[in-house]
Motif scaffolding. Sequence first.
Motif, PDB file in Angstrom:
ATOM      1  N   SER A 168      -4.275  11.374   6.522  1.00 19.43           N
ATOM      2  CA  SER A 168      -3.991  11.835   5.160  1.00 19.43           C
ATOM      3  C   SER A 168      -3.582  10.715   4.205  1.00 19.43           C
ATOM      4  CB  SER A 168      -2.905  12.914   5.205  1.00 19.43           C
ATOM      5  OG  SER A 168      -1.770  12.435   5.891  1.00 19.43           O
ATOM      6  N   MET A 169      -3.141   9.562   4.713  1.00 21.28           N
ATOM      7  CA  MET A 169      -2.681   8.488   3.830  1.00 21.28           C
ATOM      8  C   MET A 169      -3.754   7.439   3.535  1.00 21.28           C
ATOM      9  SD  MET A 169       0.276   9.258   2.885  1.00 21.28           S
ATOM     10  CE  MET A 169       0.347  10.997   3.190  1.00 21.28           C
ATOM     11  N   VAL A 170      -4.922   7.558   4.171  1.00 20.00           N
ATOM     12  CA  VAL A 170      -5.962   6.529   4.008  1.00 20.00           C
ATOM     13  C   VAL A 170      -6.357   6.371   2.537  1.00 20.00           C
ATOM     14  CG1 VAL A 170      -8.296   5.833   4.630  1.00 20.00           C
ATOM     15  CG2 VAL A 170      -6.826   6.876   6.338  1.00 20.00           C
TER      16      VAL A 170
ATOM     17  N   LYS B 167       0.778  -1.236   0.000  1.00 11.99           N
ATOM     18  CA  LYS B 167       0.000   0.000   0.000  1.00 11.99           C
ATOM     19  C   LYS B 167       0.813   1.291   0.000  1.00 11.99           C
ATOM     20  CE  LYS B 167      -3.963  -2.141   0.110  1.00 11.99           C
ATOM     21  NZ  LYS B 167      -5.033  -1.990   1.060  1.00 11.99           N
ATOM     22  N   CYS B 168       2.106   1.227   0.239  1.00  9.28           N
ATOM     23  CA  CYS B 168       2.844   2.472   0.465  1.00  9.28           C
ATOM     24  C   CYS B 168       4.048   2.689  -0.442  1.00  9.28           C
ATOM     25  CB  CYS B 168       3.312   2.562   1.919  1.00  9.28           C
ATOM     26  SG  CYS B 168       2.085   2.028   3.133  1.00  9.28           S
ATOM     27  N   VAL B 169       4.770   1.617  -0.792  1.00 10.71           N
ATOM     28  CA  VAL B 169       6.051   1.843  -1.489  1.00 10.71           C
ATOM     29  C   VAL B 169       5.871   2.395  -2.903  1.00 10.71           C
ATOM     30  CG1 VAL B 169       7.470   0.222  -0.171  1.00 10.71           C
ATOM     31  CG2 VAL B 169       6.239  -0.569  -2.186  1.00 10.71           C
ATOM     32  N   SER B 170       4.676   2.334  -3.447  1.00 11.06           N
ATOM     33  CA  SER B 170       4.499   2.934  -4.767  1.00 11.06           C
ATOM     34  C   SER B 170       4.871   4.414  -4.713  1.00 11.06           C
ATOM     35  CB  SER B 170       3.071   2.735  -5.260  1.00 11.06           C
ATOM     36  OG  SER B 170       2.158   3.266  -4.327  1.00 11.06           O
ATOM     37  N   CYS B 171       4.700   5.041  -3.572  1.00  7.24           N
ATOM     38  CA  CYS B 171       5.112   6.443  -3.404  1.00  7.24           C
ATOM     39  C   CYS B 171       6.329   6.585  -2.494  1.00  7.24           C
ATOM     40  CB  CYS B 171       3.971   7.263  -2.811  1.00  7.24           C
ATOM     41  SG  CYS B 171       2.537   7.415  -3.882  1.00  7.24           S
ATOM     42  N   HIS B 172       6.378   5.773  -1.439  1.00  7.97           N
ATOM     43  CA  HIS B 172       7.419   5.949  -0.410  1.00  7.97           C
ATOM     44  C   HIS B 172       8.602   5.014  -0.626  1.00  7.97           C
ATOM     45  CE1 HIS B 172       5.261   8.715   2.298  1.00  7.97           C
ATOM     46  NE2 HIS B 172       4.174   8.057   1.947  1.00  7.97           N
ATOM     47  N   ALA B 173       9.327   5.203  -1.704  1.00  8.01           N
ATOM     48  CA  ALA B 173      10.499   4.367  -1.930  1.00  8.01           C
ATOM     49  C   ALA B 173      11.727   5.227  -2.197  1.00  8.01           C
ATOM     50  CB  ALA B 173      10.243   3.406  -3.082  1.00  8.01           C
TER      51      ALA B 173
HETATM   52  C1  HEC Z   1      -0.051   8.168  -3.802  1.00  5.07           C
HETATM   53  C2  HEC Z   1       1.190   8.337  -3.103  1.00  5.07           C
HETATM   54  C3  HEC Z   1       1.264   7.935  -1.641  1.00  5.07           C
HETATM   55  C4  HEC Z   1       0.924   6.707  -1.099  1.00  5.07           C
HETATM   56  C5  HEC Z   1       0.385   5.473  -1.781  1.00  5.07           C
HETATM   57  C6  HEC Z   1       1.231   6.820   0.319  1.00  5.07           C
HETATM   58  N1  HEC Z   1       1.743   8.053   0.609  1.00  5.07           N
HETATM   59 FE1  HEC Z   1       2.387   8.696   2.417  1.00  5.07          FE
HETATM   60  N2  HEC Z   1       2.838  10.501   1.652  1.00  5.07           N
HETATM   61  C7  HEC Z   1       2.665  10.877   0.327  1.00  5.07           C
HETATM   62  C8  HEC Z   1       3.023  12.271   0.175  1.00  5.07           C
HETATM   63  C9  HEC Z   1       2.973  13.067  -1.113  1.00  5.07           C
HETATM   64  C10 HEC Z   1       3.433  12.722   1.461  1.00  5.07           C
HETATM   65  C11 HEC Z   1       3.915  14.120   1.842  1.00  5.07           C
HETATM   66  C12 HEC Z   1       2.935  14.819   2.724  1.00  5.07           C
HETATM   67  C13 HEC Z   1       1.556  14.943   2.129  1.00  5.07           C
HETATM   68  O1  HEC Z   1       1.418  15.259   0.931  1.00  5.07           O
HETATM   69  O2  HEC Z   1       0.584  14.697   2.849  1.00  5.07           O
HETATM   70  C14 HEC Z   1       3.298  11.579   2.346  1.00  5.07           C
HETATM   71  C15 HEC Z   1       3.606  11.634   3.690  1.00  5.07           C
HETATM   72  C16 HEC Z   1       3.594  10.538   4.545  1.00  5.07           C
HETATM   73  C17 HEC Z   1       4.030  10.547   5.918  1.00  5.07           C
HETATM   74  C18 HEC Z   1       4.594  11.750   6.633  1.00  5.07           C
HETATM   75  C19 HEC Z   1       3.461  12.600   7.100  1.00  5.07           C
HETATM   76  C20 HEC Z   1       3.900  14.000   7.399  1.00  5.07           C
HETATM   77  O3  HEC Z   1       2.992  14.810   7.585  1.00  5.07           O
HETATM   78  O4  HEC Z   1       5.105  14.283   7.436  1.00  5.07           O
HETATM   79  C21 HEC Z   1       3.860   9.289   6.419  1.00  5.07           C
HETATM   80  C22 HEC Z   1       4.187   8.798   7.826  1.00  5.07           C
HETATM   81  C23 HEC Z   1       3.296   8.502   5.356  1.00  5.07           C
HETATM   82  N3  HEC Z   1       3.137   9.285   4.234  1.00  5.07           N
HETATM   83  C24 HEC Z   1       2.954   7.181   5.469  1.00  5.07           C
HETATM   84  C25 HEC Z   1       2.348   6.445   4.454  1.00  5.07           C
HETATM   85  C26 HEC Z   1       1.954   5.054   4.618  1.00  5.07           C
HETATM   86  C27 HEC Z   1       2.129   4.222   5.883  1.00  5.07           C
HETATM   87  C28 HEC Z   1       1.420   4.673   3.422  1.00  5.07           C
HETATM   88  C29 HEC Z   1       0.830   3.345   3.061  1.00  5.07           C
HETATM   89  C30 HEC Z   1      -0.380   3.000   3.745  1.00  5.07           C
HETATM   90  C31 HEC Z   1       1.480   5.826   2.527  1.00  5.07           C
HETATM   91  N4  HEC Z   1       2.051   6.871   3.189  1.00  5.07           N
HETATM   92  C32 HEC Z   1       1.032   5.802   1.217  1.00  5.07           C
HETATM   93  C33 HEC Z   1       2.227  10.069  -0.700  1.00  5.07           C
HETATM   94  C34 HEC Z   1       1.766   8.770  -0.552  1.00  5.07           C
END
Ligand code: HEC
Length: 127
Positions: free
Chosen positions: A101-103, A55-61
């Motif tokens: 925000s990540m839901v 669920k996450c590494v597509s963006c968080h890698a």
């Molecule tokens: C579609 C792309 C995407 C996906 C998928 C995604 N994220 Fe993120 N995430 C981001 C972005 C962009 C940010 C930078 C802050 C923001 O835009 O809210 C972020 C920020 C975060 C942060 C830092 C929050 C902060 O305010 O500093 C955390 C922790 C995080 N993500 C966890 C996750 C987790 C756990 C998952 C999987 C369930 C996930 N993310 C899935 C794009 C994504």
Amino acid sequence: MKKRFLRLLFLSGTVLTLLTACEYDYIVPAPPKPAPPANDTISFSQDIQPFFNAKCVSCHAGSIAPNLSAGLAYSDVVPAYVVANSPETSQLYTVCAPGGSMVSYGNVTNAEVDLLYRWIYAGAKND
Ligand code: HEC
């Protein structure tokens, strides 16, 4: 006399409207989550990393912090985004919990949030 009656009518109408227009919306706080059992067995490698992968590494890698890819995720989230034993104050949990925000970004399910909760509650160990 007629004027007075009209004014009275208008006033009572206003008062009635004011009295009935007020509506209280009580915000019911979410009930506290029951504590997971003491013998709960959630493992970072078996339960949490696979969730990150799905669920996450597509963006968080790499380009977006934290880096949640295998081998790097643990040191990137603990302690920066995780307060061991305290899911409610752990950003990793709150961004994935309902309203976080990540839901929608990660399409996070209730069962997955629950895994995160239990893992952090049990000490967020690298096991
Ligand atoms: C579609 C792309 C995407 C996906 C998928 C995604 N994220 Fe993120 N995430 C981001 C972005 C962009 C940010 C930078 C802050 C923001 O835009 O809210 C972020 C920020 C975060 C942060 C830092 C929050 C902060 O305010 O500093 C955390 C922790 C995080 N993500 C966890 C996750 C987790 C756990 C998952 C999987 C369930 C996930 N993310 C899935 C794009 C994504």
